[in-house]
Design a protein around this motif. Structure first.
Motif, PDB file in Angstrom:
ATOM      1  N   ASP A  77      38.483  43.932  33.639  1.00 57.07           N
ATOM      2  CA  ASP A  77      38.531  45.075  34.284  1.00 57.07           C
ATOM      3  C   ASP A  77      37.256  45.174  35.028  1.00 57.07           C
ATOM      4  O   ASP A  77      36.951  46.401  35.747  1.00 57.07           O
ATOM      5  N   SER A  78      36.443  44.612  33.971  1.00 53.98           N
ATOM      6  CA  SER A  78      34.838  44.912  35.085  1.00 53.98           C
ATOM      7  C   SER A  78      34.776  43.678  36.517  1.00 53.98           C
ATOM      8  O   SER A  78      33.893  44.597  37.603  1.00 53.98           O
ATOM      9  N   SER A  79      35.913  43.566  36.728  1.00 52.25           N
ATOM     10  CA  SER A  79      36.166  42.681  38.232  1.00 52.25           C
ATOM     11  C   SER A  79      36.863  43.506  39.369  1.00 52.25           C
ATOM     12  O   SER A  79      36.341  43.508  40.264  1.00 52.25           O
ATOM     13  N   GLN A  80      37.310  44.457  38.832  1.00 53.20           N
ATOM     14  CA  GLN A  80      38.178  45.609  39.443  1.00 53.20           C
ATOM     15  C   GLN A  80      36.119  46.461  40.311  1.00 53.20           C
ATOM     16  O   GLN A  80      36.865  46.784  41.280  1.00 53.20           O
ATOM     17  N   ARG A  81      35.628  46.782  39.392  1.00 53.36           N
ATOM     18  CA  ARG A  81      34.718  47.434  39.838  1.00 53.36           C
ATOM     19  C   ARG A  81      33.209  46.339  40.569  1.00 53.36           C
ATOM     20  O   ARG A  81      32.561  46.471  41.499  1.00 53.36           O
ATOM     21  N   ASP A  82      33.002  45.543  39.681  1.00 53.17           N
ATOM     22  CA  ASP A  82      31.950  44.705  40.181  1.00 53.17           C
ATOM     23  C   ASP A  82      32.605  43.503  40.699  1.00 53.17           C
ATOM     24  O   ASP A  82      32.632  42.049  40.345  1.00 53.17           O
ATOM     25  N   ILE A  83      33.110  43.677  41.801  1.00 51.60           N
ATOM     26  CA  ILE A  83      33.755  42.407  43.061  1.00 51.60           C
ATOM     27  C   ILE A  83      32.906  41.194  43.122  1.00 51.60           C
ATOM     28  O   ILE A  83      33.569  40.579  43.558  1.00 51.60           O
ATOM     29  N   TRP A  84      31.641  41.428  42.506  1.00 48.23           N
ATOM     30  CA  TRP A  84      30.991  40.371  43.429  1.00 48.23           C
ATOM     31  C   TRP A  84      31.351  39.190  42.295  1.00 48.23           C
ATOM     32  O   TRP A  84      31.419  37.562  42.930  1.00 48.23           O
ATOM     33  N   LYS A  85      32.139  39.322  40.664  1.00 44.40           N
ATOM     34  CA  LYS A  85      32.227  38.275  39.876  1.00 44.40           C
ATOM     35  C   LYS A  85      33.579  38.146  40.986  1.00 44.40           C
ATOM     36  O   LYS A  85      34.398  36.758  40.704  1.00 44.40           O
ATOM     37  N   ILE A  86      34.269  38.813  41.651  1.00 43.50           N
ATOM     38  CA  ILE A  86      35.745  38.303  42.008  1.00 43.50           C
ATOM     39  C   ILE A  86      35.532  37.128  43.545  1.00 43.50           C
ATOM     40  O   ILE A  86      35.506  35.882  43.467  1.00 43.50           O
ATOM     41  N   GLY A  87      34.284  37.626  43.649  1.00 43.26           N
ATOM     42  CA  GLY A  87      33.507  36.598  44.942  1.00 43.26           C
ATOM     43  C   GLY A  87      32.996  34.813  44.087  1.00 43.26           C
ATOM     44  O   GLY A  87      33.484  33.974  44.852  1.00 43.26           O
ATOM     45  N   VAL A  88      31.945  35.129  42.800  1.00 43.37           N
ATOM     46  CA  VAL A  88      32.691  34.161  42.453  1.00 43.37           C
ATOM     47  C   VAL A  88      33.304  33.277  42.729  1.00 43.37           C
ATOM     48  O   VAL A  88      33.166  31.728  42.406  1.00 43.37           O
ATOM     49  N   SER A  89      34.634  34.149  41.546  1.00 44.10           N
ATOM     50  CA  SER A  89      35.515  33.285  41.376  1.00 44.10           C
ATOM     51  C   SER A  89      36.342  32.028  43.024  1.00 44.10           C
ATOM     52  O   SER A  89      36.452  31.416  42.642  1.00 44.10           O
ATOM     53  N   TYR A  90      36.585  33.078  43.729  1.00 46.29           N
ATOM     54  CA  TYR A  90      36.839  32.385  44.776  1.00 46.29           C
ATOM     55  C   TYR A  90      36.163  31.188  44.832  1.00 46.29           C
ATOM     56  O   TYR A  90      37.272  30.325  45.623  1.00 46.29           O
ATOM     57  N   LEU A  91      34.903  31.074  45.156  1.00 47.64           N
ATOM     58  CA  LEU A  91      33.294  30.194  45.795  1.00 47.64           C
ATOM     59  C   LEU A  91      34.077  29.114  44.687  1.00 47.64           C
ATOM     60  O   LEU A  91      33.830  28.240  45.362  1.00 47.64           O
TER      61      LEU A  91
END
Length: 763
Positions: free
Chosen positions: A547-561
């Motif tokens: 759920d934190s990735s929905q707010r801290d979307i830099w974590k999503i960026g890391v996941s795609y990178l």
């Protein structure tokens, strides 16, 4: 035979009550020498007419083909009747009935004639804040049961004075049988208070309130469907204070402006947008800003649109007559909670948000937020169903009595009764306890109004949705049907456009549990309302953070990178993201390696979040889809280039591989390309990939009809380009218009799917 007398009973279904239909019919009958009567019958209008065949024919054509402006006729039944020998034409008292096909009139903005009344010093309603007639005023928000008569509304406690009662009885007035009609001698009254509810003595609450607004004060104003929080939009400090008090740091705030000329000063307005702004529903319309930098510095930061509405109640018009500037007009609630609609609730729950209250003693039975709409390819598209458009009701040939519980965010519920499909207004995020309680209360209220008891309960597959838990709780003695989230999106569009055959369904969304246990959101289906086959999807990505990735979307960026195969580019992207976020990405990378607190997703919404953070547009968001919204806002629409992409076929499933897109974006960043160019190229790539995939599916499955649905399609650039390109290639393309394309439309999609499952006798 010429001159032959005939008699018919006519039943008219649709939006036919509370709009002056009976007096209109009465006048047409008398003009044509028609005898008989007219009455409200349950939620319909029923007429018994007698006269010569020729005159009765003319009469029926007039009332059905040229009804009052607010009418929306869904169905007409005509039955021959024996002649009773009526001597006149009368309006009979309403008949209470459990008649099928019931409709409720939405709340309607103040009409021009009532505006003249409140501006005319010789009028008995001069400056009266609750002036209305059969053409305007509250409807849905005050109805307690059908038929729509005063005794069945919250106006029942106000007894008409002799003058109002005479108007109410007189067929020649436009207040003939106007149920909320009133005046200052017999109707609701305005009171100005401080934020503790203590009355401020003044001769004119409107004038005093306007003075407070000009001084930068924040006011809680009770409207048709609930409270608004209001301040001058030109007072930067007041706007910042609203954001601080509501904990609404960056989300755009709605504006109300005096008139269309003022709107055009600040916004680009098309002919269609102008018509919608000025119609009798008066929604919030999303309009392109005329200038990126204008006086409204903090109203809608980093987006290219304002949400603007025009005055729609006498209170609003009277305030603007006091020469107040454009105002912030945002929902009267604490962020995440439902809109406040009772005086007691407002004083208890939002007193810290405002300096003063402008309240009244007309009760609201059903709270209704403002509708939010936009124009796409000259079509009116509803994003949030509320005042003026709610409740949605239409004859959709649904065979079973189904209650659909909807999604968890942007929640609505829907039900079907006697072939009709009904959908509630927008009810917010059910994870918030107050919203969940209001959701249940509104559902019980609608059941009461329509006399509805379901035989079947439909809900989402996600086990943790509050709506799912509610559906399971109440379905113990009933059949229950689980509906996959994205199938419901697709079916909602099919229901709206009356499509039954197999289609290519493209559902781009943020989240939704898939049949494989993963989170879907970049899906291509082949199927119908009954069943779908997933034939293609965006490549799965492992996202870390829950759920934190929905707010801290830099974590999503890391996941795609992390998925980038070119090590040099991957490290460049991660190091750049670290410098932007001013935080280390090591822990997130390690968690991805060990699959700690991770989930797999095919969501296009998450890809948008990831790209937004990789570009440095947004690393942490403060409202839903902020990263995606700002990514769209920065794009340069004149850029035509796009990136490479790859469509792979793995064991019969097409996979839309985003790896080349990420690598090309990182190369553009290294070469110093502008963010506006990169955003445009990314959007164009998604568009081209979508059209390419759809053409391949048409060739394979011989299907030429395409459905576009899901919350990512709130992106106007994306949906418009895909729509136009697919049409240019000969596809028949449909997207949600009256039923929201986001999760608010899920509940009606659940009704459509559940009904077809039941039609196939699979339960």
């Amino acid at each position: 035979m010429i001159g032959e007398k005939v008699s018919y009973v006519v039943k008219i279904f649709g939006i036919v009550q509370g709009i002056g239909y009976r007096p209109y019919i009465y006048k047409r009958a008398n003009k044509l020498d028609i005898k008989g009567w007219v009455s409200n019958y349950g939620g319909t209008v029923i007429i018994n007419v007698e006269g010569t065949r020729e005159k009765v024919g003319t009469f029926l054509i007039d009332i059905i083909k040229k009804p009052p402006k607010l009418a929306d006729i869904e169905k007409v039944e005509v039955h021959k009747e024996q002649i009773n020998g009526y001597e006149s034409f009368n309006i009979k008292k309403s008949i209470y009935s459990n008649i099928k096909l019931k409709y409720i009139m939405p709340d309607i903005a103040t009409c021009d004639n009532c505006l003249k009344d409140i501006s005319n010093k010789k009028s008995g309603r001069y400056r009266y804040a609750f002036t209305n007639c059969t053409l305007c005023g509250p409807r849905y928000s005050i109805i307690k049961s059908l038929p729509y008569d005063r005794c069945n509304t919250t106006m029942d406690k106000f007894f008409m004075c002799p003058v109002c009662h005479e108007e109410y009885k007189n067929v020649e007035t436009r207040r003939f049988h106007a149920q909320p009609t009133c005046c200052e001698n017999c109707g609701p009254t305005l009171v100005l208070t401080d934020n503790k509810g203590r009355v401020i003595n003044c001769l004119d609450p409107i004038n005093k309130c306007a003075g407070f607004i000009k001084k930068g004060k924040i006011i809680g104003i009770k409207g048709i469907g609930g409270f608004h929080i209001v301040c001058s939009a030109l007072n930067t400090q007041a706007v910042k204070e609203i954001r601080k008090r509501k904990n609404r740091k960056e989300k755009p705030l709605a504006l109300m402006m005096k008139d269309i000329e003022q709107v055009k000063k600040y916004c680009k307005v098309s002919i269609n947008e102008e018509e919608i702004l000025m119609n009798n529903r008066r929604p919030i319309v999303l309009l392109n800003k005329k200038n990126e930098e204008d006086e409204f510095i903090d109203v809608a930061p980093r987006v290219k649109k304002y949400g603007v509405m025009l005055p729609y109640t006498p209170i609003h018009h009277l305030l603007f007559k006091e020469n107040i500037p454009p105002v912030i007009m945002t929902s009267g609630n604490i962020s995440g909670s439902p809109i406040e609609y009772s005086n007691e609730g407002a004083i208890k729950n939002i007193s810290k948000l405002v300096d003063f209250f402008l309240i009244n003693n007309r009760d609201i039975n059903t709270p209704v937020d403002d509708s939010v709409v936009k124009v796409i390819d000259e079509k009116l598209v509803i994003s949030r169903l509320g005042r003026g458009y709610s409740p949605y009701c239409a004859y959709k040939k649904i065979n079973h009595k189904i209650l659909a519980c909807g999604a968890e965010d942007k929640s609505t519920f829907s039900f079907s009764l006697d072939g009709m499909a009904y959908m509630s207004q927008y009810l917010g995020d059910l994870k918030e306890l107050k919203s969940y309680k209001e959701y249940i209360k509104c559902m019980d209220n609608m059941k009461n109004i329509f006399g509805f008891q379901p035989d079947f309960i439909a809900f989402d597959m996600h086990p943790n949705y509050m709506s799912t838990n509610y559906g399971k709780k109440i379905s113990k003695s009933k059949f229950k049907i689980q509906v996959q989230h994205h199938h419901a999106h697709m079916a909602s569009c099919m229901l709206e456009h009356n499509i039954w055959d197999k289609v290519i369904g493209i559902v781009y969304d943020g989240t939704g549990l898939g049949n494989d246990g993963n989170i879907w959101g970049g899906e291509f289906f082949i199927g119908d309302r009954h069943r779908v086959n997933r034939v293609a999807h965006l490549r799965n990505t492992k996202i870390q953070g829950g759920d934190s990735s929905q707010r801290d979307i830099w974590k999503i960026g890391v996941s795609y990178l992390k998925s980038v195969e070119n090590k040099e580019l991957r490290n460049f992207g991660l190091e750049r993201l670290e410098s932007i976020c001013k935080t280390t990405t090591d822990n997130t990378c390690t968690a991805l390696d060990y699959n700690l607190n991770c989930y797999n997703t095919s969501s296009l919404g998450r890809l948008y979040d990831g790209i937004s953070s990789i570009l440095g547009i947004k690393e942490n968001i403060t409202y839903d889809a902020q990263g995606a919204i700002e990514l769209e806002s920065v794009l340069n629409p004149y850029i035509k280039e796009s990136y490479n992409y790859l469509i792979e076929n793995k064991n019969g499933m097409y996979i839309l591989n985003y790896y080349p897109i990420i690598e090309d974006i990182l190369m553009d960043i290294k070469h110093g390309k502008k963010i506006s160019v990169i955003s445009a190229k990314f959007h164009n790539t998604i568009i081209n990939m979508t059209v390419d995939m759809t053409c391949q599916l048409r060739e394979e499955f011989k299907i030429n009809v395409v459905i576009l649905s899901g919350g990512v399609f709130e992106n106007i650039y994306l949906i418009k380009k895909i729509y136009i390109l697919l049409k240019s290639k000969g596809f028949k393309v449909y997207f949600n218009e009256k039923i929201p394309i986001n999760d608010s439309g899920i509940s009606l999609g659940q009704v459509a799917v559940a009904d077809e499952i039941l039609n196939k006798k699979e339960i």
